[in-house]
Motif scaffolding. Structure first.
Motif, PDB file in Angstrom:
ATOM      1  N   GLY A 113      -9.574   0.542   2.508  1.00  0.00           N
ATOM      2  CA  GLY A 113      -8.609  -0.049   3.419  1.00  0.00           C
ATOM      3  C   GLY A 113      -8.941  -1.507   3.668  1.00  0.00           C
ATOM      4  O   GLY A 113     -10.030  -1.990   3.343  1.00  0.00           O
ATOM      5  N   VAL A 114      -8.010  -2.209   4.258  1.00  0.00           N
ATOM      6  CA  VAL A 114      -8.171  -3.642   4.517  1.00  0.00           C
ATOM      7  C   VAL A 114      -7.872  -3.896   5.989  1.00  0.00           C
ATOM      8  O   VAL A 114      -6.899  -3.361   6.538  1.00  0.00           O
ATOM      9  CB  VAL A 114      -7.237  -4.486   3.626  1.00  0.00           C
ATOM     10  N   THR A 115      -8.713  -4.695   6.631  1.00  0.00           N
ATOM     11  CA  THR A 115      -8.511  -5.031   8.037  1.00  0.00           C
ATOM     12  C   THR A 115      -8.396  -6.537   8.207  1.00  0.00           C
ATOM     13  O   THR A 115      -8.806  -7.314   7.343  1.00  0.00           O
ATOM     14  CB  THR A 115      -9.666  -4.508   8.904  1.00  0.00           C
ATOM     15  N   LEU A 116      -7.855  -6.915   9.346  1.00  0.00           N
ATOM     16  CA  LEU A 116      -7.563  -8.317   9.636  1.00  0.00           C
ATOM     17  C   LEU A 116      -8.187  -8.706  10.967  1.00  0.00           C
ATOM     18  O   LEU A 116      -8.239  -7.908  11.894  1.00  0.00           O
ATOM     19  CB  LEU A 116      -6.041  -8.527   9.709  1.00  0.00           C
ATOM     20  N   ASN A 172       0.179   2.849  -1.762  1.00  0.00           N
ATOM     21  CA  ASN A 172       0.162   4.187  -1.185  1.00  0.00           C
ATOM     22  C   ASN A 172       1.131   4.249  -0.007  1.00  0.00           C
ATOM     23  O   ASN A 172       0.906   3.604   1.017  1.00  0.00           O
ATOM     24  CB  ASN A 172      -1.259   4.531  -0.716  1.00  0.00           C
ATOM     25  N   PRO A 173       2.221   5.031  -0.119  1.00  0.00           N
ATOM     26  CA  PRO A 173       3.201   5.072   0.985  1.00  0.00           C
ATOM     27  C   PRO A 173       2.680   5.768   2.238  1.00  0.00           C
ATOM     28  O   PRO A 173       3.249   5.616   3.310  1.00  0.00           O
ATOM     29  CB  PRO A 173       4.380   5.844   0.372  1.00  0.00           C
ATOM     30  N   HIS A 174       1.585   6.521   2.101  1.00  0.00           N
ATOM     31  CA  HIS A 174       1.049   7.267   3.239  1.00  0.00           C
ATOM     32  C   HIS A 174      -0.012   6.486   4.010  1.00  0.00           C
ATOM     33  O   HIS A 174      -0.418   6.908   5.091  1.00  0.00           O
ATOM     34  CB  HIS A 174       0.465   8.594   2.756  1.00  0.00           C
ATOM     35  N   ASP A 175      -0.478   5.391   3.451  1.00  0.00           N
ATOM     36  CA  ASP A 175      -1.509   4.591   4.120  1.00  0.00           C
ATOM     37  C   ASP A 175      -1.147   3.117   3.974  1.00  0.00           C
ATOM     38  O   ASP A 175      -1.423   2.503   2.941  1.00  0.00           O
ATOM     39  CB  ASP A 175      -2.882   4.873   3.521  1.00  0.00           C
ATOM     40  N   PRO A 176      -0.530   2.519   5.000  1.00  0.00           N
ATOM     41  CA  PRO A 176      -0.095   1.122   4.895  1.00  0.00           C
ATOM     42  C   PRO A 176      -1.230   0.114   4.822  1.00  0.00           C
ATOM     43  O   PRO A 176      -0.995  -1.060   4.522  1.00  0.00           O
ATOM     44  CB  PRO A 176       0.738   0.922   6.167  1.00  0.00           C
ATOM     45  N   TYR A 177      -2.474   0.534   5.108  1.00  0.00           N
ATOM     46  CA  TYR A 177      -3.608  -0.398   5.088  1.00  0.00           C
ATOM     47  C   TYR A 177      -4.526  -0.174   3.885  1.00  0.00           C
ATOM     48  O   TYR A 177      -5.598  -0.755   3.825  1.00  0.00           O
ATOM     49  CB  TYR A 177      -4.405  -0.276   6.389  1.00  0.00           C
ATOM     50  N   GLU A 178      -4.109   0.648   2.940  1.00  0.00           N
ATOM     51  CA  GLU A 178      -4.920   0.844   1.734  1.00  0.00           C
ATOM     52  C   GLU A 178      -4.667  -0.300   0.767  1.00  0.00           C
ATOM     53  O   GLU A 178      -3.564  -0.476   0.235  1.00  0.00           O
ATOM     54  CB  GLU A 178      -4.579   2.171   1.067  1.00  0.00           C
TER      55      GLU A 178
END
Length: 290
Positions: free
Chosen positions: A81-84, A273-279
Motif C-alpha cells: 500500500g501507499v500512504t501520504l 486493485n478495485p478492492h483496495d484504493p491504496y494498493e
C-alpha cells in the motif's frame, strides 16, 4: 397430611442449616467428611495441573512451528500500500484544502510533516548504516548487534527542498506544497528485478484550463533506492526506516479542487486493485485558495 403441611419456623430453618454446615454426630461439613473433602480437592488439583500442562504443551508445540522473523501468511499482501503525508481525511478520503493567505489553514499541515520527519533525524538513525550501492541488500545472517540485521539510513536531506531544512513551510506558503509518499512494508518483498521503483504523480482527471501537472521529485526522479529492499521484519530490523519520496507540485490551479493520483511504478507493484484504493497508489483531493 397435616404434618406434611406444617410450616417450619425461622429458628428451625437456621438450625437445619447449621446442622448441614457442621454435623457433630457424623463429622460432616457441608455434606462431606474431612477425608472426602481432601480426596476431592486432590482430584481437582490434579485435574487442573494436567489440563494446564496439556495447554502449555500445545502452546509450546505451536510456537516451535512459527518463524519469529517471517509471517506465516502473506497471501493478502502481494503488492504494498501507499500512504501520504500530510494525511487529512474528509468524508470521501484524503482531502487537503488550505488558503495560502491564512497560515492558520496550513500550519498544522507543516507541523504534521515536521513530526513525521523527526523519525528520520540523524539521532534516530544512529544505529543504521550508510548504503551507497544501488542494488538489493540481501543479508543471510544476523550480523548486526543483538542478533538483528542491518538497516540502511535514509538521510532527511535527500528530500532537499521538501526536507523542512531549507524551507520549514514545505512550500505551502507559496502555493507549491510538498507531499511525502511512503510505500508500506512487506517482508521479503522485491519491487522489481533490477530497476528501482519510482513515483509518478498526475491529475486524475483532465483539467481543461490547466496544463499537465508539474512535479519536482526528491530524491531525483522520485525513486526508492533498491538497497532498502528486502525488508526482513520488525524483529530482524528494529531500526528500519521506510524510504521516502517527496513530490513538490508547482502548478496547482488556485481556487480549484483537483484530484491527484501518485502511483508506484515497478514491475511487481500493482495499482489497479478495485478492492483496495491504496494498493500501489494514493489518491487525494487538493484545493489551494488564494
Amino acid at each position: 397430611m397435616a404434618a406434611l403441611q406444617e410450616k417450619k419456623t425461622c429458628s428451625q430453618r437456621m438450625e437445619e442449616f447449621q446442622h448441614y454446615c457442621w454435623n457433630p454426630d457424623t463429622g460432616q461439613m457441608l455434606g462431606r467428611t474431612l477425608s472426602r473433602w481432601v480426596w476431592i480437592s486432590l482430584y481437582y488439583v490434579g485435574f487442573y495441573v494436567v489440563m494446564t500442562g496439556l495447554f502449555a504443551l500445545c502452546i509450546y508445540t505451536l510456537m516451535q512451528t512459527i518463524d519469529p522473523y517471517t509471517p506465516d501468511y502473506q497471501d493478502q499482501l502481494k503488492s504494498p500500500g501507499v500512504t501520504l503525508r500530510p494525511d487529512v481525511y474528509g468524508d470521501k478520503g484524503l482531502q487537503i484544502f488550505y488558503n495560502v493567505s491564512d497560515n492558520r489553514t496550513w500550519t498544522d499541515l507543516t507541523h504534521m510533516l515536521h513530526e513525521f520527519l523527526a523519525a528520520y533525524s540523524p539521532a534516530a538513525q544512529k544505529a543504521n548504516i550508510n548504503c551507497p550501492w544501488e542494488r538489493y541488500y540481501f543479508q543471510e545472517g544476523f550480523d548486526a548487534p543483538n542478533h538483528t540485521k542491518f538497516s540502511c539510513k535514509f538521510p532527511v536531506d535527500m528530500l532537499q527542498n521538501c526536507s523542512g531544512l531549507t524551507d520549514p513551510n514545505f512550500g505551502f506558503e507559496e502555493g507549491k506544497p510538498c507531499f511525502i509518499i511512503k510505500m508500506n512494508r512487506i517482508v521479503n518483498f522485491l519491487p522489481s528485478n533490477s530497476t528501482a521503483p519510482r513515483v509518478d504523480c498526475t491529475f486524475l482527471e483532465d483539467h481543461k484550463d490547466s496544463p499537465p501537472l508539474e512535479v519536482e521529485y526528491y530524491p531525483p526522479n522520485g525513486t526508492f533506492s533498491l538497497h532498502y529492499f528486502p525488508y526482513y521484519g520488525k524483529k530482524a530490523q528494529p531500526q528500519y526506516k521506510n524510504p521516502l519520496v517527496a513530490a513538490k507540485f508547482l502548478n496547482i490551479p488556485k481556487n480549484t479542487e483537483v484530484v491527484i493520483v501518485c502511483k508506484i511504478l515497478a514491475e511487481y507493484v500493482t495499482f489497479d486493485n478495485p478492492h483496495d484504493p491504496y494498493e500501489g497508489k494514493v489518491e487525494f483531493k487538493l484545493k489551494i485558495q488564494k
